[in-house]
Design a protein around this motif. Structure first.
Motif, PDB file in Angstrom:
ATOM      1  N   THR A 228       0.906  -1.334  -0.590  1.00 54.37           N
ATOM      2  CA  THR A 228      -0.022  -0.202   0.086  1.00 54.37           C
ATOM      3  C   THR A 228       1.113   1.182  -0.402  1.00 54.37           C
ATOM      4  O   THR A 228       0.816   2.258  -0.852  1.00 54.37           O
ATOM      5  CB  THR A 228      -0.538  -0.498   1.754  1.00 54.37           C
TER       6      THR A 228
ATOM      7  N   LEU B 215      -6.704  -1.701   5.816  1.00 53.59           N
ATOM      8  CA  LEU B 215      -6.009  -1.189   4.078  1.00 53.59           C
ATOM      9  C   LEU B 215      -6.968  -1.619   3.374  1.00 53.59           C
ATOM     10  O   LEU B 215      -6.125  -1.406   1.967  1.00 53.59           O
ATOM     11  CB  LEU B 215      -4.771  -2.602   4.600  1.00 53.59           C
TER      12      LEU B 215
ATOM     13  N   ASN C 157      -6.246   0.261  -0.614  1.00 51.87           N
ATOM     14  CA  ASN C 157      -6.091  -1.077  -1.433  1.00 51.87           C
ATOM     15  C   ASN C 157      -7.199  -1.152  -2.346  1.00 51.87           C
ATOM     16  O   ASN C 157      -6.395  -1.810  -3.991  1.00 51.87           O
ATOM     17  CB  ASN C 157      -5.532  -2.156  -0.591  1.00 51.87           C
TER      18      ASN C 157
ATOM     19  N   TYR D  51      -5.928   1.846  -5.108  1.00 48.44           N
ATOM     20  CA  TYR D  51      -4.908   1.429  -5.788  1.00 48.44           C
ATOM     21  C   TYR D  51      -5.031   0.825  -6.851  1.00 48.44           C
ATOM     22  O   TYR D  51      -5.129   1.423  -8.396  1.00 48.44           O
ATOM     23  CB  TYR D  51      -3.780   1.237  -5.264  1.00 48.44           C
TER      24      TYR D  51
ATOM     25  N   SER E  96     -10.969  -6.344  -1.623  1.00 46.51           N
ATOM     26  CA  SER E  96      -9.971  -5.089  -2.311  1.00 46.51           C
ATOM     27  C   SER E  96     -10.433  -4.684  -4.304  1.00 46.51           C
ATOM     28  O   SER E  96     -10.881  -4.194  -4.621  1.00 46.51           O
ATOM     29  CB  SER E  96      -8.645  -5.537  -2.280  1.00 46.51           C
TER      30      SER E  96
END
Length: 300
Positions: free
Chosen positions: A33, A194, A198, A201, A246
């Motif tokens: 990350t 996270l 994540n 991204y 994610s």
């Protein structure tokens, strides 16, 4: 690593993996990350917002140095991920994969550097090369073919060499993130913390990198793997849940992004075809940069 199938894990080795207590690789995902947001996303942001007067145009700037560090850290991270994966690959496949990633990211670095200089003289990312007013005034006109070749190295060859190995490594790690039902674990609080950065991204990777096809095929393969392993009495461990959540959240973000820009005729012309996923930098130069440059404060 991508012309070869993964080396099957022996029964004794697989049994030891399945009987051992699963653990969430917090250090791995935290490093992933941080390096993706600081270096990968960071160099794209630096390209657009940092002043070009800091360094001469014929020398690398902040964005280029961040890009170089991103190229190095990405390869190191994928090697570390392969070390943690229960499914192993032949050394020659690992070497070919890393070489492919380094080559692809290097092509991307050079093309991005040239694009950054073009932005300073009025190049618009939401337009094709030939439709840019800057290119219409280039003499001789055959130089436009050179810029199109540069774009081809970046958006086609560079992205394939970079992103295909990346998604394959992610899927390989995911395929080994299973445990027996009696060992089933929930995702820890650190994983939930996270999850948002994540997923964001991955959204950036899909939109800016134009990797929707690779992403959706990887997600389909992950889903099929889950269904297959359930028949064997296996379920996802905390790392597998983190990756699946994610990817699912990233798909939702992409759907919202496309829906918000669905009626934008300029961007649809930039991204023709069945799959329409606008690039954030193109949206920036079309809507934000033009608006900023026309504001009274920009002329001071």
């Amino acid at each position: 690593m991508f012309l070869f199938c993964s080396r099957p894990v022996g029964s004794a080795e697989m049994d030891s993996v399945l009987t051992s207590k699963p653990r969430f690789h917090l250090d791995l995902w935290l490093c992933f990350t941080l390096q993706t947001w600081i270096l990968d996303v960071g160099h794209s942001v630096a390209t657009l917002v940092l002043s070009a007067d800091w360094v001469p145009l014929n020398r690398p700037g902040t964005a280029e140095y961040l890009h170089i560090l991103s190229n190095i850290s990405t390869s190191l991270f994928l090697l570390r991920m392969l070390e943690r994966s229960p499914r192993k690959l032949p050394p020659i496949a690992v070497h070919l994969g890393i070489i492919s990633i380094v080559t692809g990211t290097s092509l991307h670095l050079v093309a991005d550097s040239v694009t950054q200089r073009l932005l300073l003289i009025g190049y618009q990312l939401h337009l094709s090369v030939r439709e840019n007013p800057v290119m219409k005034s280039v003499r001789p006109s055959s130089l436009v073919d050179t810029f199109e070749l540069l774009l081809h190295f970046d958006d086609t060859l560079g992205h394939l060499l970079w992103y295909v190995p990346l998604f394959l490594v992610l899927f390989l790690f995911f395929s080994g993130s299973f445990c027996r039902r009696k060992q089933e674990e929930k995702m820890p609080p650190a994983g939930w913390m996270l999850l948002a950065p994540n997923a964001a991204y991955y959204w950036f990777l899909i939109t800016e990198g134009q990797t929707f096809i690779l992403f959706i095929f990887t997600l389909f393969a992950m889903t099929a793997t889950v269904m297959h392993q359930r028949r064997r009495g296996l379920v996802l461990d905390s790392n597998g849940l983190f990756m699946l959540y994610s990817f699912s959240a990233a798909l939702f973000l992409v759907a919202v992004w496309v829906a918000c820009l669905w009626r934008d005729g300029v961007l649809r012309k930039k991204h023709p075809g069945l799959i329409y996923v606008p690039q954030p930098r193109a949206v920036f130069t079309l809507h934000l940069r033009n608006h900023t440059s026309s504001s009274p404060s920009s002329s001071i």
